[in-house]
Scaffold this active site. Structure first.
Site, mmCIF file in Angstrom:
data_model
loop_
_atom_site.group_PDB
_atom_site.id
_atom_site.type_symbol
_atom_site.label_atom_id
_atom_site.label_comp_id
_atom_site.label_asym_id
_atom_site.label_seq_id
_atom_site.Cartn_x
_atom_site.Cartn_y
_atom_site.Cartn_z
ATOM 1 N NE ARG A 172 6.276 -3.892 -5.892
ATOM 2 C CZ ARG A 172 5.956 -2.985 -5.532
ATOM 3 N NH1 ARG A 172 6.496 -1.800 -5.102
ATOM 4 N NH2 ARG A 172 4.363 -3.151 -4.884
ATOM 5 C CG ASP A 178 -2.734 -8.538 -10.342
ATOM 6 O OD1 ASP A 178 -2.035 -9.258 -11.331
ATOM 7 O OD2 ASP A 178 -2.740 -8.450 -9.059
ATOM 8 C CG ASP A 237 -0.811 -5.575 -9.580
ATOM 9 O OD1 ASP A 237 -0.544 -5.597 -10.929
ATOM 10 O OD2 ASP A 237 -0.220 -6.306 -8.680
ATOM 11 C CB THR A 268 12.325 -8.113 -0.083
ATOM 12 O OG1 THR A 268 12.319 -8.539 -1.576
ATOM 13 C CG2 THR A 268 12.644 -9.382 0.613
HETATM 14 C C1 PRP Z 1 4.785 -3.715 -11.053
HETATM 15 C C2 PRP Z 1 5.030 -2.702 -12.273
HETATM 16 C C3 PRP Z 1 6.291 -2.474 -12.316
HETATM 17 C C4 PRP Z 1 6.937 -2.613 -10.629
HETATM 18 C C5 PRP Z 1 6.906 -1.275 -9.969
HETATM 19 O O1 PRP Z 1 5.215 -4.980 -11.647
HETATM 20 O O2 PRP Z 1 4.572 -3.164 -13.486
HETATM 21 O O3 PRP Z 1 7.279 -3.211 -13.018
HETATM 22 O O4 PRP Z 1 5.898 -3.409 -10.258
HETATM 23 O O5 PRP Z 1 7.351 -1.332 -8.781
HETATM 24 P P1 PRP Z 1 8.822 -0.923 -8.350
HETATM 25 O O6 PRP Z 1 9.021 0.648 -8.853
HETATM 26 O O7 PRP Z 1 8.769 -0.799 -6.697
HETATM 27 O O8 PRP Z 1 9.831 -1.687 -8.606
HETATM 28 P P2 PRP Z 1 5.467 -6.335 -10.911
HETATM 29 O O9 PRP Z 1 6.653 -6.737 -10.421
HETATM 30 O O10 PRP Z 1 4.184 -6.465 -9.912
HETATM 31 O O11 PRP Z 1 5.159 -7.562 -12.114
HETATM 32 P P3 PRP Z 1 3.810 -7.670 -13.147
HETATM 33 O O12 PRP Z 1 3.812 -6.545 -13.851
HETATM 34 O O13 PRP Z 1 4.226 -8.871 -13.845
HETATM 35 O O14 PRP Z 1 2.645 -7.619 -12.290
HETATM 36 N N1 URA Z 2 3.190 -2.040 -8.992
HETATM 37 C C1 URA Z 2 1.879 -1.588 -9.312
HETATM 38 O O1 URA Z 2 1.165 -2.318 -10.347
HETATM 39 N N2 URA Z 2 1.193 -0.703 -8.616
HETATM 40 C C2 URA Z 2 1.890 -0.273 -7.611
HETATM 41 O O2 URA Z 2 1.267 0.820 -7.084
HETATM 42 C C3 URA Z 2 3.432 -0.318 -7.233
HETATM 43 C C4 URA Z 2 3.647 -1.571 -7.923
#
Ligand code: PRP
Ligand code: URA
Length: 212
Positions: free
Chosen positions: A107, A207, A204, A111
């Site tokens: 994500r 993380d 997150d 944006t």
């Molecule tokens: C996070 C989470 C989802 C997404 C949700 O991942 O694990 O995949 O955000 O957000 P959305 O519904 O608004 O799309 P992220 O893109 O941060 O990637 P990561 O797991 O690699 O940290």
């Molecule tokens: N991705 C996450 O990991 N947490 C949130 O709350 C939103 C997006």
């Protein structure tokens, strides 16, 4: 039952809710967060698969013949990287021979659009296969819709989505694009905040699981 209730199952079991509460706590350290995430993953994957197809088979017990079942569905797991890996690990322990197709989405934190960086799906799949898209967080819904679209492009309908926590905005977006998606989750939270995080959520997920 409302239309949303039939498509979204919130698992109210006390063990699920207790585990989620520990995940929400900002004081829960990463190693414990990971272990709790794995536990919650078992519960949610188990619940999401309660209507899998079975066939009756005979079984020989040490005492004599009995009756049992075997699974008949062609099951596919699709973890959304990174955080979805924790759900896939748990699901793979339940189904050692399951097929796993990883979907790389990140994500954009400005944006809030999901950007694809990896997707290796086959050219075709059995039309009646059971796909489980795995991602702990359903926030804006951008990532889940992008993942679901990959399978919709292959003609697969009625996909299952497994999330720890959902925002109402994300559920609405998923069902606007793919009305027949079935969601299994531990919670529908209140809302998204101004930077697209789920409130109260758990922060997150990626993380916290990977200690980054
Ligand atoms: C996070 C989470 C989802 C997404 C949700 O991942 O694990 O995949 O955000 O957000 P959305 O519904 O608004 O799309 P992220 O893109 O941060 O990637 P990561 O797991 O690699 O940290
Ligand atoms: N991705 C996450 O990991 N947490 C949130 O709350 C939103 C997006």
């Amino acid at each position: 039952m409302t239309a949303t209730e039939t498509k979204v199952r919130v698992i109210e079991h006390p063990l699920v809710q207790k585990t989620l509460t520990r995940l929400r706590d900002l004081h829960t350290p990463s190693h414990e967060f990971r272990a709790l995430s794995q536990r919650l993953s078992y519960f949610l994957v188990y619940e999401s698969m309660k209507d899998l197809g079975v066939r009756n088979i005979g079984v020989e017990t040490p005492v004599g013949p009995g009756q049992g079942v075997e699974l008949t569905d062609y099951i596919i797991l699709a973890p959304v990287l990174r955080a979805g890996l924790i759900l896939a690990e748990a699901a793979q322990q339940l189904f050692p021979n399951v097929r796993i197709y990883h979907i790389g989405l990140k994500r954009d934190e400005e944006t809030l659009e999901a950007r694809s960086y990896y997707a290796k799906l086959p050219e075709s799949l059995p039309p009646d296969c059971r796909v489980f898209v795995l991602d702990p967080m359903l926030a804006t819904g951008g990532s889940s819709v992008a993942a679901l679209q990959l399978f919709a492009d292959l003609g697969i309908k009625g996909i299952n989505l497994v999330n720890f926590v959902c925002a109402p905005e994300g559920i609405a977006k998923v069902h606007k694009h793919f009305p027949d998606t079935r969601i299994t989750t531990a919670s529908i939270d209140e809302k998204l905040n101004e930077v697209g995080y789920i409130v109260p959520g758990l922060g997150d997920a990626g993380d916290r699981i990977f200690g980054t």
